[in-house]
Scaffold this motif. Structure first.
Motif, PDB file in Angstrom:
ATOM      1  N   ALA A  83       0.850  -1.192   0.000  1.00  0.00           N
ATOM      2  CA  ALA A  83       0.000   0.000   0.000  1.00  0.00           C
ATOM      3  C   ALA A  83       0.884   1.238   0.000  1.00  0.00           C
ATOM      4  N   THR A  84       0.477   2.229  -0.758  1.00  0.00           N
ATOM      5  CA  THR A  84       1.218   3.480  -0.778  1.00  0.00           C
ATOM      6  C   THR A  84       0.888   4.287   0.477  1.00  0.00           C
ATOM      7  N   ALA A  85       1.709   5.283   0.750  1.00  0.00           N
ATOM      8  CA  ALA A  85       1.450   6.147   1.907  1.00  0.00           C
ATOM      9  C   ALA A  85       0.101   6.839   1.771  1.00  0.00           C
ATOM     10  N   ALA A  86      -0.250   7.214   0.528  1.00  0.00           N
ATOM     11  CA  ALA A  86      -1.544   7.866   0.290  1.00  0.00           C
ATOM     12  C   ALA A  86      -2.696   6.912   0.570  1.00  0.00           C
ATOM     13  N   GLN A  87      -2.554   5.656   0.172  1.00  0.00           N
ATOM     14  CA  GLN A  87      -3.603   4.668   0.434  1.00  0.00           C
ATOM     15  C   GLN A  87      -3.798   4.463   1.927  1.00  0.00           C
ATOM     16  N   VAL A  88      -2.706   4.379   2.661  1.00  0.00           N
ATOM     17  CA  VAL A  88      -2.802   4.205   4.109  1.00  0.00           C
ATOM     18  C   VAL A  88      -3.542   5.381   4.732  1.00  0.00           C
ATOM     19  N   GLN A  89      -3.202   6.590   4.321  1.00  0.00           N
ATOM     20  CA  GLN A  89      -3.862   7.772   4.871  1.00  0.00           C
ATOM     21  C   GLN A  89      -5.338   7.826   4.484  1.00  0.00           C
ATOM     22  N   ASN A  90      -5.656   7.380   3.273  1.00  0.00           N
ATOM     23  CA  ASN A  90      -7.060   7.366   2.843  1.00  0.00           C
ATOM     24  C   ASN A  90      -7.873   6.357   3.640  1.00  0.00           C
ATOM     25  N   VAL A  91      -7.269   5.218   3.948  1.00  0.00           N
ATOM     26  CA  VAL A  91      -7.950   4.229   4.785  1.00  0.00           C
ATOM     27  C   VAL A  91      -8.197   4.797   6.174  1.00  0.00           C
ATOM     28  N   LEU A  92      -7.182   5.427   6.743  1.00  0.00           N
ATOM     29  CA  LEU A  92      -7.331   6.012   8.084  1.00  0.00           C
ATOM     30  C   LEU A  92      -8.407   7.098   8.089  1.00  0.00           C
ATOM     31  N   LYS A  93      -8.507   7.827   6.993  1.00  0.00           N
ATOM     32  CA  LYS A  93      -9.548   8.853   6.892  1.00  0.00           C
ATOM     33  C   LYS A  93     -10.933   8.224   6.962  1.00  0.00           C
ATOM     34  N   MET A  94     -11.093   7.071   6.323  1.00  0.00           N
ATOM     35  CA  MET A  94     -12.379   6.375   6.340  1.00  0.00           C
ATOM     36  C   MET A  94     -12.677   5.739   7.691  1.00  0.00           C
ATOM     37  N   LEU A  95     -11.673   5.652   8.556  1.00  0.00           N
ATOM     38  CA  LEU A  95     -11.862   5.067   9.878  1.00  0.00           C
ATOM     39  C   LEU A  95     -12.098   6.115  10.955  1.00  0.00           C
ATOM     40  N   GLU A  96     -12.058   7.387  10.575  1.00  0.00           N
ATOM     41  CA  GLU A  96     -12.291   8.447  11.553  1.00  0.00           C
ATOM     42  C   GLU A  96     -13.692   8.320  12.162  1.00  0.00           C
ATOM     43  N   SER A  97     -13.778   8.481  13.455  1.00  0.00           N
ATOM     44  CA  SER A  97     -15.015   8.365  14.234  1.00  0.00           C
ATOM     45  C   SER A  97     -15.526   6.933  14.325  1.00  0.00           C
ATOM     46  N   ARG A  98     -14.745   5.979  13.848  1.00  0.00           N
ATOM     47  CA  ARG A  98     -15.129   4.575  13.948  1.00  0.00           C
ATOM     48  C   ARG A  98     -14.480   3.950  15.183  1.00  0.00           C
ATOM     49  N   SER A  99     -15.067   2.868  15.649  1.00  0.00           N
ATOM     50  CA  SER A  99     -14.506   2.112  16.765  1.00  0.00           C
ATOM     51  C   SER A  99     -14.780   0.636  16.530  1.00  0.00           C
ATOM     52  N   GLY A 100     -14.283  -0.196  17.431  1.00  0.00           N
ATOM     53  CA  GLY A 100     -14.497  -1.621  17.292  1.00  0.00           C
ATOM     54  C   GLY A 100     -13.335  -2.297  16.598  1.00  0.00           C
ATOM     55  N   PRO A 101     -13.328  -3.635  16.594  1.00  0.00           N
ATOM     56  CA  PRO A 101     -12.216  -4.390  16.016  1.00  0.00           C
ATOM     57  C   PRO A 101     -12.111  -4.203  14.507  1.00  0.00           C
ATOM     58  N   LEU A 102     -10.886  -4.272  14.015  1.00  0.00           N
ATOM     59  CA  LEU A 102     -10.615  -4.075  12.590  1.00  0.00           C
ATOM     60  C   LEU A 102      -9.865  -5.275  12.033  1.00  0.00           C
ATOM     61  N   VAL A 103     -10.171  -5.628  10.802  1.00  0.00           N
ATOM     62  CA  VAL A 103      -9.454  -6.702  10.114  1.00  0.00           C
ATOM     63  C   VAL A 103      -9.035  -6.228   8.730  1.00  0.00           C
ATOM     64  N   ASP A 104      -7.826  -6.578   8.349  1.00  0.00           N
ATOM     65  CA  ASP A 104      -7.314  -6.315   7.006  1.00  0.00           C
ATOM     66  C   ASP A 104      -7.245  -7.656   6.289  1.00  0.00           C
ATOM     67  N   ILE A 105      -8.037  -7.801   5.234  1.00  0.00           N
ATOM     68  CA  ILE A 105      -8.097  -9.054   4.480  1.00  0.00           C
ATOM     69  C   ILE A 105      -7.040  -9.010   3.390  1.00  0.00           C
ATOM     70  N   GLY A 106      -6.036  -9.877   3.524  1.00  0.00           N
ATOM     71  CA  GLY A 106      -4.895  -9.823   2.634  1.00  0.00           C
ATOM     72  C   GLY A 106      -3.947  -8.731   3.106  1.00  0.00           C
ATOM     73  N   SER A 107      -3.434  -8.897   4.338  1.00  0.00           N
ATOM     74  CA  SER A 107      -2.747  -7.800   5.029  1.00  0.00           C
ATOM     75  C   SER A 107      -1.331  -7.536   4.558  1.00  0.00           C
ATOM     76  N   GLY A 108      -0.781  -8.381   3.685  1.00  0.00           N
ATOM     77  CA  GLY A 108       0.536  -8.113   3.121  1.00  0.00           C
ATOM     78  C   GLY A 108       1.596  -7.956   4.191  1.00  0.00           C
ATOM     79  N   ASP A 109       2.311  -6.820   4.173  1.00  0.00           N
ATOM     80  CA  ASP A 109       3.386  -6.603   5.146  1.00  0.00           C
ATOM     81  C   ASP A 109       2.895  -5.923   6.414  1.00  0.00           C
ATOM     82  N   GLY A 110       1.577  -5.803   6.569  1.00  0.00           N
ATOM     83  CA  GLY A 110       0.998  -5.357   7.830  1.00  0.00           C
ATOM     84  C   GLY A 110       0.883  -3.865   8.035  1.00  0.00           C
ATOM     85  N   ARG A 111       1.164  -3.069   7.012  1.00  0.00           N
ATOM     86  CA  ARG A 111       1.218  -1.624   7.250  1.00  0.00           C
ATOM     87  C   ARG A 111      -0.143  -1.012   7.591  1.00  0.00           C
ATOM     88  N   ILE A 112      -1.222  -1.537   7.022  1.00  0.00           N
ATOM     89  CA  ILE A 112      -2.556  -1.017   7.370  1.00  0.00           C
ATOM     90  C   ILE A 112      -2.903  -1.387   8.809  1.00  0.00           C
TER      91      ILE A 112
END
Length: 207
Positions: A50-79
């Motif tokens: 994942a690019t740095a921009a992709q990581v930041q875009n994912v985090l933006k979509m997680l704002e105000s969210r809570s609860g457990p998170l899963v990354d399906i196909g997590s690769g090197d774990g950066r997300i």
């Protein structure tokens, strides 16, 4: 006599150094190959970080969210690691064992290993029913089947975040980013009752 005493020592070192270098090269090859070659899985899914921009875009979509998170196909774990730094209990599922071990090392190095877990597993054999936040880095061939699987398993308060490729039928609630960095967020409580209609050919009735 001095030459005789020193000879075996130098000879031993001469054998030890090449052996150590050779062993290191073999180990590096074993670790590096899975990073550039597709892992064996139901759908051929090569590892593309994942690019740095992709990581930041994912985090933006997680704002105000809570609860457990899963990354399906997590690769090197950066997300997973980035989410854990934001306070999420984050889990990654990845079929490639080298990537999983590397992810665990990165989480330990970044000090978030207590809030992260990484599993070596085929995503099709895992139930994601107890996760509220789901991140997916997929390929077009797998998205229709994964869409069906998630719709069957997840609670209505779940949010699914797709990176690089959207789901084929769901209409996203939020979109951010451009090009390959685009991220789509789907709130399942909306997506279940608001799908795009697949193209169907209706047979003409004879008059």
């Amino acid at each position: 006599p001095r030459v005789a005493e020193g000879g075996p020592g130098r000879s031993g070192w001469g054998l030890l150094v090449p052996a150590a270098v050779g062993g290191t090269l073999v180990a590096l090859y074993a670790v590096a190959v899975p990073f550039v070659a597709p892992a064996l899985r139901k759908v051929c899914l090569p590892f593309v970080p994942a690019t740095a921009a992709q990581v930041q875009n994912v985090l933006k979509m997680l704002e105000s969210r809570s609860g457990p998170l899963v990354d399906i196909g997590s690769g090197d774990g950066r997300i997973v690691i980035a989410a854990a730094k934001k306070g999420f209990k984050a889990v990654g599922y990845e079929l490639n064992p080298w990537l999983v071990w590397y992810s665990r090392y990165r989480a330990w190095r970044d000090g978030v290993h207590q809030n992260t877990k990484f599993y070596i597993s085929d995503l099709w054999k895992v139930s994601f029913s107890h996760y509220r936040n789901i991140v997916v880095f997929g390929v077009p061939q797998m998205m229709p089947q994964l869409e069906k699987k998630l719709e069957e398993e997840l609670e209505c308060n779940a949010r699914i975040i797709a990176c690089r490729f959207p789901f084929p039928c769901w209409i996203p609630d939020h979109t951010t980013g451009d090009g390959t960095d685009t991220v789509w967020a789907y709130d399942l409580k909306h997506s279940r009752g608001r799908k795009t209609k697949s193209l169907e050919i209706t047979p003409e009735t004879e008059s």
